[in-house]
Design an enzyme around this catalytic site. Sequence first.
Site, PDB file in Angstrom:
ATOM      1  N   CYS A   2      20.365 -13.022  39.678  1.00  0.00           N
ATOM      2  CA  CYS A   2      21.659 -13.376  39.097  1.00  0.00           C
ATOM      3  C   CYS A   2      22.523 -14.079  40.147  1.00  0.00           C
ATOM      4  CB  CYS A   2      22.448 -12.199  38.554  1.00  0.00           C
ATOM      5  SG  CYS A   2      21.603 -11.321  37.243  1.00  0.00           S
ATOM      6  N   ARG A  27      18.747 -18.362  41.337  1.00  0.00           N
ATOM      7  CA  ARG A  27      18.781 -16.893  41.390  1.00  0.00           C
ATOM      8  C   ARG A  27      18.485 -16.252  40.043  1.00  0.00           C
ATOM      9  NH1 ARG A  27      21.632 -14.727  46.076  1.00  0.00           N
ATOM     10  NH2 ARG A  27      21.709 -12.821  44.886  1.00  0.00           N
ATOM     11  N   TRP A  73      19.460 -13.224  35.447  1.00  0.00           N
ATOM     12  CA  TRP A  73      18.051 -12.818  35.407  1.00  0.00           C
ATOM     13  C   TRP A  73      18.072 -11.446  34.742  1.00  0.00           C
ATOM     14  CZ3 TRP A  73      14.747  -8.966  36.990  1.00  0.00           C
ATOM     15  CH2 TRP A  73      13.391  -9.277  37.025  1.00  0.00           C
ATOM     16  N   ASN A  99      25.684  -8.277  39.228  1.00  0.00           N
ATOM     17  CA  ASN A  99      24.304  -8.404  39.683  1.00  0.00           C
ATOM     18  C   ASN A  99      23.879  -7.002  40.108  1.00  0.00           C
ATOM     19  OD1 ASN A  99      21.903  -9.300  40.703  1.00  0.00           O
ATOM     20  ND2 ASN A  99      22.779 -10.290  42.511  1.00  0.00           N
ATOM     21  N   GLY A 100      22.795  -6.494  39.577  1.00  0.00           N
ATOM     22  CA  GLY A 100      22.371  -5.146  39.953  1.00  0.00           C
ATOM     23  C   GLY A 100      22.053  -4.329  38.713  1.00  0.00           C
ATOM     24  N   GLU A 485      -1.360 -16.108  50.502  1.00  0.00           N
ATOM     25  CA  GLU A 485      -0.222 -16.988  50.253  1.00  0.00           C
ATOM     26  C   GLU A 485      -0.625 -18.139  49.311  1.00  0.00           C
ATOM     27  OE1 GLU A 485       2.791 -16.773  50.503  1.00  0.00           O
ATOM     28  OE2 GLU A 485       3.570 -18.804  50.468  1.00  0.00           O
ATOM     29  N   LYS A 489       1.211 -18.801  45.762  1.00  0.00           N
ATOM     30  CA  LYS A 489       1.844 -20.085  45.424  1.00  0.00           C
ATOM     31  C   LYS A 489       1.305 -20.603  44.105  1.00  0.00           C
ATOM     32  CE  LYS A 489       4.572 -20.112  47.315  1.00  0.00           C
ATOM     33  NZ  LYS A 489       5.041 -19.266  48.356  1.00  0.00           N
ATOM     34  N   GLU A 492       2.488 -18.427  41.024  1.00  0.00           N
ATOM     35  CA  GLU A 492       3.910 -18.424  40.649  1.00  0.00           C
ATOM     36  C   GLU A 492       4.374 -19.744  40.072  1.00  0.00           C
ATOM     37  OE1 GLU A 492       6.830 -17.393  43.667  1.00  0.00           O
ATOM     38  OE2 GLU A 492       5.713 -18.425  45.203  1.00  0.00           O
ATOM     39  N   HIS A 508     -17.859  -6.450  47.644  1.00  0.00           N
ATOM     40  CA  HIS A 508     -17.518  -5.094  47.201  1.00  0.00           C
ATOM     41  C   HIS A 508     -16.907  -5.084  45.808  1.00  0.00           C
ATOM     42  CE1 HIS A 508     -18.477  -3.551  51.197  1.00  0.00           C
ATOM     43  NE2 HIS A 508     -17.990  -4.715  51.604  1.00  0.00           N
ATOM     44  N   LYS A 607      14.835 -16.498  42.855  1.00  0.00           N
ATOM     45  CA  LYS A 607      14.607 -16.750  44.284  1.00  0.00           C
ATOM     46  C   LYS A 607      14.816 -15.491  45.130  1.00  0.00           C
ATOM     47  CE  LYS A 607      14.139 -19.450  47.920  1.00  0.00           C
ATOM     48  NZ  LYS A 607      12.743 -19.794  48.221  1.00  0.00           N
TER      49      LYS A 607
HETATM   50  C1  AGP Z   1       7.706 -16.697  47.348  1.00  0.00           C
HETATM   51  O1  AGP Z   1       7.270 -17.909  46.907  1.00  0.00           O
HETATM   52  C2  AGP Z   1       8.461 -15.875  46.474  1.00  0.00           C
HETATM   53  N1  AGP Z   1       9.092 -16.465  45.415  1.00  0.00           N
HETATM   54  C3  AGP Z   1       8.746 -14.450  46.836  1.00  0.00           C
HETATM   55  O2  AGP Z   1       7.515 -13.829  46.982  1.00  0.00           O
HETATM   56  C4  AGP Z   1       9.601 -14.206  48.116  1.00  0.00           C
HETATM   57  O3  AGP Z   1       8.899 -14.587  49.245  1.00  0.00           O
HETATM   58  C5  AGP Z   1       9.974 -12.723  48.170  1.00  0.00           C
HETATM   59  O4  AGP Z   1      10.747 -12.400  47.042  1.00  0.00           O
HETATM   60  C6  AGP Z   1      10.716 -12.346  49.425  1.00  0.00           C
HETATM   61  O5  AGP Z   1      11.944 -12.989  49.540  1.00  0.00           O
HETATM   62  P1  AGP Z   1      12.760 -12.972  50.894  1.00  0.00           P
HETATM   63  O6  AGP Z   1      11.955 -13.697  51.893  1.00  0.00           O
HETATM   64  O7  AGP Z   1      14.048 -13.667  50.567  1.00  0.00           O
HETATM   65  O8  AGP Z   1      12.961 -11.538  51.274  1.00  0.00           O
END
Ligand code: AGP
Length: 612
Positions: A2, A27, A73, A99-100, A485, A489, A492, A508, A607
Amino acid sequence: MCGIIGYVGNRPAVPILLQALRDLEYRGYDSAGIAVLDGDGVSIAKKQGKLVNLESALSNVPAGTVGIGHTRWATHGRPSDENAHPHASCDGRTMVIHNGIVENYASLKEELSARGHAFRSETDTEILAHLLEERIREGADLFRALRETARRLEGSQAIVAMSLDEPDVLAAARLGNAGGVVVGFGNGETVVASDLAAVLPITQEVAFLADGQVARVTSGGIEVATVDGDPVRLERKRIPIDPVTALKGQFPHFMLKEIHEQPEALADTIWSLATLDPAALYFDDLGSAAARLAQVERVVLIGMGTSLHAAMLGQRYIEAFARVPAFADNASEFRYRDPVLDGRTLVISVSQSGETVDVLEAMAVARAAGALQITVCNTEGAQTTRVAEGTVYTRAGLERGVASTKCFTAAVVALYLLALRLAMAKGRVTEAELAGHLSDLAHLPGAVATIIARRDALRGRAIQLARAEHVLFLGRGLAYPVAMEGALKLKEVSYIHAEGYAAGEMKHGPIALIEPAFPTVAIATQHALRSKMVSNIEQIQARGGPVTAIVTEGDDELAALCDAAIAVPPVSPWLEPVVAVIPLQLLAYDVAVHRGCDVDQPRNLAKTVTVE
Ligand code: AGP
């Protein structure tokens, strides 16, 4: 999650609120809304979906100079016009954005309903409007009403409220770790927002609310107190602004722009912490942590998502260079498992935003146990930097794409340098070795630029991967976090199911999945475990699985073995993760674009994750 903005000043509020919401939309983008005080009344507009829906629905733009805005959000209640913020009290005189999560929402709702309040939404936020209304009816001003309301809430919240009873005042609160509350001081105008992205276009003069603080915000500034009413003096800061990083420029998406910014972001991060001649490290923001590094006996690195993957690499650097036992952990697990910590444990939190709730809560656990803390953070003044004894700033510039790219590579090099700093404090690295490491780093931005310049050659591969339903990413050693990673990527931004595995784990279980329609991306640069990776690749191919390998330039033997190979320039083996991840970022981007996905605002994501 948010985005929150409040404005009180001398200019019409609506254009300012809308611009701020554009800057905050990363956000959350389930719905958006604004409320502006207008003469004796208030105009509220709210719309489900992205901000553009709200903008096109605004017919009469009120001229009022006080207002609040929100991009959501969803937590309580599905995305809808009714559930969009701001929410108003029964008498329509008090409005809130939030927010929260109000964790005691159910009991408060029951209580308020019993006293005759009617609810118009499914949100927990609406509770706040009704609680404020009661306090104001009893005679409290908005500032006091918010402090008293805050004392009734369980959970973490960031709140901004306004009331027709005090039309030139906003009230804002930060309770726990539901994201930041930053106040910006302009010329005859004050803004309050969930992060700097919305404030910096208006003013660079800012202050941050800490947990448990409430502010009375007017066009002339702020008055701050704790929820119990004790006055607080906030320290103001001047934040440098780089207007270029806030704009997309010639790029269609922030993600692509931020991938391209990596050579510069890496150079800025490296040379803000080190010099080549003389070979030296400069950690100016380590504060009291600097003197305690020599006593550190154990390191725990924490983070979430991409930042956790950077932390996993940090773990490997610290063990290799400083020879101190290190362990990387998911902050959301760490915080609940009563970890063994003491004054000789160094906890390194990695967070681009510095506001991720699980990271902040994990830091609270570490603080209670007396552990030394350093945060690796990209956001000036963020909460992690205020909790930790020391900060290592990554200098990647503002990152707007929800998929983190430049902040990952910047965090990896910052951790590399921090590991060397710890190794120096422990006497485990000589000056000559340090000079060697720094000279390796000096080549890195150029190597990354070379890969980015070859993007067109990757497109064909991306089009093929775009047809897959599942993709496996494999790596060993330093390439294992890179595989994780790469998978994150891809999933997402393209919504393709992807998994990152340690290649040794294949036999395994996961190997059962391999068949011709299940592609694998193997990170097989020239690291010490390359020969083991070659065996894994052969095992996959023997079962009909197509393999794309990330190889080091000149490794024709491996390139010939695979169905496709993407070559990256040779760098020091320690730095291979940084070059290997670049083609994975570009592949994820191009696959997502090819599939028509919303790259910068992927579904269900935000984000900065400020709720559990
Ligand atoms: C990465 O592409 C993400 N969208 C997400 O995993 C992000 O890295 C994670 O939420 C951590 O955020 P921060 O680095 O702001 O703590």
